[in-house]
Design an enzyme around this catalytic site. Structure first.
Site, mmCIF file in Angstrom:
data_model
loop_
_atom_site.group_PDB
_atom_site.id
_atom_site.type_symbol
_atom_site.label_atom_id
_atom_site.label_comp_id
_atom_site.label_asym_id
_atom_site.label_seq_id
_atom_site.Cartn_x
_atom_site.Cartn_y
_atom_site.Cartn_z
ATOM 1 N N ALA A 73 -6.707 11.789 36.743
ATOM 2 C CA ALA A 73 -6.692 11.787 35.150
ATOM 3 C C ALA A 73 -6.636 13.535 34.858
ATOM 4 C CB ALA A 73 -7.858 11.367 34.770
ATOM 5 N N GLN A 75 -8.422 15.752 33.912
ATOM 6 C CA GLN A 75 -9.512 16.577 34.461
ATOM 7 C C GLN A 75 -10.036 16.229 35.745
ATOM 8 O OE1 GLN A 75 -10.717 19.420 33.447
ATOM 9 N NE2 GLN A 75 -9.443 19.824 31.509
ATOM 10 N N SER A 76 -9.271 15.696 36.597
ATOM 11 C CA SER A 76 -9.425 15.254 37.859
ATOM 12 C C SER A 76 -10.048 16.311 38.598
ATOM 13 C CB SER A 76 -8.286 14.537 38.627
ATOM 14 O OG SER A 76 -8.516 14.456 39.986
ATOM 15 N N ASN A 77 -11.156 16.118 39.332
ATOM 16 C CA ASN A 77 -11.886 17.063 40.126
ATOM 17 C C ASN A 77 -11.168 16.870 41.594
ATOM 18 O OD1 ASN A 77 -14.254 18.009 38.413
ATOM 19 N ND2 ASN A 77 -14.708 15.543 38.654
ATOM 20 N N VAL A 79 -8.134 16.099 42.127
ATOM 21 C CA VAL A 79 -6.808 17.168 41.976
ATOM 22 C C VAL A 79 -7.135 18.566 42.409
ATOM 23 C CG1 VAL A 79 -5.013 17.987 40.601
ATOM 24 C CG2 VAL A 79 -5.429 15.393 40.752
#
Ligand SMILES: *Cc1c(COP(=O)(O)O)cnc(C)c1O
Length: 349
Positions: A73, A75-77, A79
């Site tokens: 998504a 705000q993926s952590n 990623v």
């Protein structure tokens, strides 16, 4: 189990601390709450994905990849941590980001994890919510191959049997730590999303013959949908690890009552929980995962659902970089006066 069979990078700061939340436990007048600090894994502000990436990226190097591709998504952590470690390994990194929360707030679209992804040199491609991310990933991998690259795709959240090994190992880390401290853990709670963390923990505890109850607090999918996904991933992970444990379906438990409107959408209880833990413990939670999971733990303790436990471990899976994507939602200027008193009141004391 024989860990030498699995290539692993040593990049996370391990073991992470296990600490008591004295003031929060006292405020809630329930069991003693311990926090497992996987927000302190050390990779680009920490988080649970570092443990999975130690195995995933070692595998990528083993097969000779030169480009990492993953999805998440906005705000993926996952990623963000993949971006940092790809940079460290000198690998190119392509991030396919799905806009699952639609907002035109600049902080959400460009700050927090997105800011860090780009700082680490990721190429980020943001696509509308509802895009078939699996298909997009396959297409991107094909395009990279056609261009002469050697891409290594990592699924959302790093959740596959290779990534989940990180949490098989983490379960053992917790048991060893608790044993050294003379601590008897009655239950473990943690936020659950793409299932790898929970699957790994369940397998790791079973492998050690210590099936401490684990409860995953869902941040998206409903319980009936997520439990079978976690169970299947646990079975596959045990098989990949070469363990002969049978995973009891009863050991895979999810509570999805604290999701609110959906993944990454704020709830009033999440905001309360993030403020409360900040103001009575000096610890940062996050708006998407640990804030909602902590809201769930608080509500469950208040409802007397953990009354028979003495020691609960809340597994902090990271995500604090996401706070900087949600400043409008917290609106802290409004309660900057007497904030601590509010936190005390919120806890019902
Ligand atoms: C990804 C993530 C989780 C969920 O872990 P899964 O293995 O995907 O279930 C929890 N907390 C944070 C902060 C995360 O980034």
């Amino acid at each position: 189990m024989d860990w030498s069979r699995f290539p692993r990078l040593r990049v996370a700061h391990l073991p992470t601390p296990l600490e008591p939340l004295e003031r929060l436990s006292a405020l809630l007048r329930g069991p003693r709450i311990w926090i497992k600090r996987d927000d302190c894994t050390g990779v680009a502000t920490g988080g649970n994905k570092a443990r999975k990436l130690e195995f995933l990226l070692a595998d990528a190097l083993k097969v000779g990849a030169d480009t990492i591709v993953t999805t998440g998504a906005t705000q993926s952590n996952h990623v963000r941590q993949t971006a940092a470690l790809s940079a460290k390994l000198g690998l190119d990194f392509v991030a396919l980001l799905e806009r699952r929360r639609t907002t035109d707030e600049p902080s959400f679209n460009d700050n927090g994890n997105v800011f860090l992804d780009r700082l680490f040199g990721a190429s980020t491609r943001i696509v509308p919510g509802g895009t078939d991310m699996r298909e997009l990933m396959e297409r991107t991998v094909e395009e990279l191959r056609a261009a002469g690259r050697r891409p290594y795709p990592i699924p959302t959240g790093g959740s596959n049997p290779i990534g989940a090994l990180g949490y098989v190992e983490a379960a053992g880390e917790l048991l060893d730590q608790a044993a050294r401290m003379g601590l008897e853990i009655d239950e473990i709670l943690h936020p659950t999303g793409s299932a790898g963390t929970q699957a790994g923990l369940v397998v790791g505890l079973a492998a050690r013959g210590r099936p401490i109850p684990v409860l995953g607090l869902s941040v998206g999918k409903p319980r009936a949908e997520l439990e079978p996904i976690v169970l299947e991933m646990a079975k596959q992970t045990a098989e990949h690890a070469g363990l002969t444990v049978t995973i009891d379906p009863e050991a895979v438990r999810v509570d999805s009552d604290y999701v609110g409107g959906g993944y990454a959408l704020p709830t009033p209880d999440m905001i309360e929980a993030v403020k409360l833990v900040a103001r009575c413990e000096g610890i940062l939670l996050d708006p998407v995962y640990t804030g909602k999971a902590m809201a769930g733990l608080i509500a469950r303790i208040r409802a007397g659902r953990h009354a028979s436990s003495r020691n609960i471990v809340f597994w902090h899976t990271g995500g604090s970089a996401g706070l900087f994507a949600y400043p409008e939602v917290f609106d802290l200027a409004a309660d900057a006066e007497g904030g601590f008193r509010q936190a005390t009141l919120a806890a019902g004391s």
